[in-house]
Scaffold this motif. Sequence first.
Motif, mmCIF file in Angstrom:
data_model
loop_
_atom_site.group_PDB
_atom_site.id
_atom_site.type_symbol
_atom_site.label_atom_id
_atom_site.label_comp_id
_atom_site.label_asym_id
_atom_site.label_seq_id
_atom_site.Cartn_x
_atom_site.Cartn_y
_atom_site.Cartn_z
ATOM 1 N N ASN A 139 0.721 -1.189 0.008
ATOM 2 C CA ASN A 139 0.134 -0.004 0.021
ATOM 3 C C ASN A 139 0.731 1.184 0.047
ATOM 4 O O ASN A 139 0.754 2.187 0.694
ATOM 5 N N ASN B 183 1.947 3.935 -2.496
ATOM 6 C CA ASN B 183 1.807 4.545 -3.972
ATOM 7 C C ASN B 183 2.602 5.751 -3.995
ATOM 8 O O ASN B 183 2.745 6.656 -3.184
ATOM 9 N N PRO C 41 7.366 3.633 -9.676
ATOM 10 C CA PRO C 41 6.035 3.010 -9.237
ATOM 11 C C PRO C 41 5.550 1.524 -9.442
ATOM 12 O O PRO C 41 4.830 1.231 -8.969
#
Length: 693
Positions: A433, A435, A463
């Motif tokens: 989790n 980002n 990413p």
Amino acid sequence: MNLNKELELQEFQNQEQQQQQQQLQDQKLDQQYKDVGISTTNDPIPYSQDDSKPFISMHEELKNLEFQNLPIPPTIQTPKVYRNTNNLVHSKNNISIPISLSQENIVKLDKVDIESNDQINSNNTNNDDNNNNNNNNNNINNNNNKNNIKNNEKIGLRNKIFKSKIFIKIRGWWWHRGIATYIMLFYIALNLGVGVHMFYNMYNHNKISEFLGLSFCFSRTAARLINLNSAVILLPVLRNFLSWLRGTIVNNYIPIDKHLNFHKLCAFMLFCCTIIHCVGHYISFKKINNDVAKINNPNEESIAGNYLNIDIGVFPDEKYLFFKSVPGITGHIMVLIFILMFTSSMWRIRRPMFEIFWYVHHLFIPYYILLCFHGYSKILKKEPQSWMWIIAPFILYSIERLIRIARGKKTVILEKAIMHPSKVLELRMKRENFNFKPGQYLFLNCPAIAYHEWHPFTITSAPDDPFISVHINIVGNWTKKLFRLLNPDNKLGVIQEDLKSTQTRGKRRILKIDGPFGAPAENFFKYRNLVLVGAGIGVTPFSSILRHLKNQNDKQTNADENHLKIKKIYFIWISRQKNSFQWFTDVLAELENDERIDSILEIHIFLTGALELDDYAKIKNAEKCHITNLHTKTLFGRPNFRSIFNQITQLHQREKVGVFYCGNKTLGKNITKNCNKFNAKNNCHLIFHKENF
Ligand SMILES: Cc1cc2nc3c(=O)[nH]c(=O)nc-3n(C[C@H](O)[C@H](O)[C@H](O)COP(=O)(O)OP(=O)(O)OC[C@H]3O[C@@H](n4cnc5c(N)ncnc54)[C@H](O)[C@@H]3O)c2cc1C
Ligand code: HEM
């Protein structure tokens, strides 16, 4: 003369003839360069203060030789062993550059110029053709056609204005200095406005001024400005809020990268107002004391009691107002806090002793509490107001800290730790989790080393990568402790792997992270042409960007060549130590081997530090670059940014180019200077973003 040196020189003498031919060829090519407007100047701009040092230090035997005067061995000048696709041409002082003398390059540059002109011409011809076709159709089409022409003319005019040299120059100035100056002036004007308004009110509509005079007016005005600045100073340090703001349109109009400068401006205003406030009150206190002293003289009458909230009958002593009253005590403590915060924030202290700066800076919490209670005794018959000013920013900042604390509680799983040469530690953490955008950074905490210390590091993975990575330069206390913790045997390569199992066995996890936070490099997506300059460990944001591009490209399965929005990237990496290049050469090698990326990416690697004789021999025989194992050559010496920006403005006429720099301040200044100088040349708009660690 020692043997090695003699042999080396002998070798060169044997090839004297070839060199003479080469020199003749060089002269011809130099002339051709000049013809296409490219400087082949031999004077690289020094970026170090230490200019006396030769920028290439050699093995002991060659120490006394002027390296740039050494004839370049002909094998190095053979371009075949290296890839030679770059458009940027470097100074001959960057000696291993066959490219700088390659005919191919000049042809290419010619082509680029011709191509860009052709493109403009062909666009125009296309428009004309379209118009002609339309003319053959019916009247409606004719009207459309006229509209089209009008539109084209309008667009042409708009382009002419927006891409005119003067407009780009103004925009460049506006972006680099203008907005910041404007915000600064606006803020000073706001302070002046609030100040003048307050002064006017105090002077004309406050009875106390009849008794205490100007000193009262000044101290009250300064107090109002202290409230204002104490409120605003917190806004530029709301990291999460600013990171969010970077993703909005506001980012185009406010230089968010300069948020700390604004914070310092508020601090400076606070400093000035504090002095005025203190001096004003000292004078007023003196006046009050003198007035109260009249009690003892039957011929004089004390009037202080009429104006102030003090009981003259039991007024204690002279020192009361200065050191024993609530405003006296809280005020002096606040001044002391302020002096400590101000001095510890100075670069000379902050740089070598960051922890001192950090902990002292947290005195801002008692500062705000004291500020709220400063007017508690209402001596001036005024309700305390400070809390009204600071409550909102303080709540915002508290929320910011709570978010950080909540996020910081999450530990991460360290999947791998790799020790790179030149004391750089790469940590790969499991992604859960989290980002982020390429170019952003995170805070790292290692409770085993220091429970409260959070250190910022740029994220070097992309990413889309399944892990989060950071590259840590081992420089000071904390990083050294981390190094010892993870690499007690001082090994190179993978030093920790699969820590998952040991961590879940009830042991304390090693790392915590907080982030991501926005940084200047994340603006890269705004541009189609990019110049990325990384100095030393400053290459980290660009690693993430380049990895991201690679992932984007891999995802694209169809043959659409244009799916990458970026048209051209010049990636310039400068380092003193040749081993440093190993940090990211795997990424660069992958990019080089990807045809589509390779067509838009130019890699320029500069080694500014030591070059051993061994290397010198290996360079001659290498198939690939011996230092980086890339097809791209490593260049020796410092990049000449004057020449680089000059060429970029030639290659990107009438285009916007985003220039990103991350590294030390001195080189940053050099790049800023040249970027400003060449901005708008050939109507090329250079927009500079910089980040200093
Ligand atoms: C936005 C940002 C991104 C960074 N990215 C990287 C990176 O990718 N790789 C890398 O090696 N380094 C990076 N740094 C620098 C890194 O944070 C420091 O080198 C590190 O914190 C040094 O800590 P130390 O105690 O070992 O060294 P010290 O000797 O204590 O500090 C050396 C210098 O590092 C800076 N520093 C130290 N502690 C902190 C802190 N808690 N917060 C901010 N700055 C600090 C100070 O300027 C200090 O003078 C980055 C810094 C910033 C501000
Ligand atoms: C009363 C005055 C001041 C107050 C209330 C104040 C408050 C703060 C706060 C709350 C932070 C944020 C810390 C964080 O959460 O990241 C901060 C950061 C900072 N302040 Fe101040 N400050 C003051 C004065 C100054 C002064 C005088 C300077 C320098 C001249 C300064 C320079 C900085 C810098 C450089 C940072 C950023 C630290 C970093 O994140 O690396 N501050 N300040």
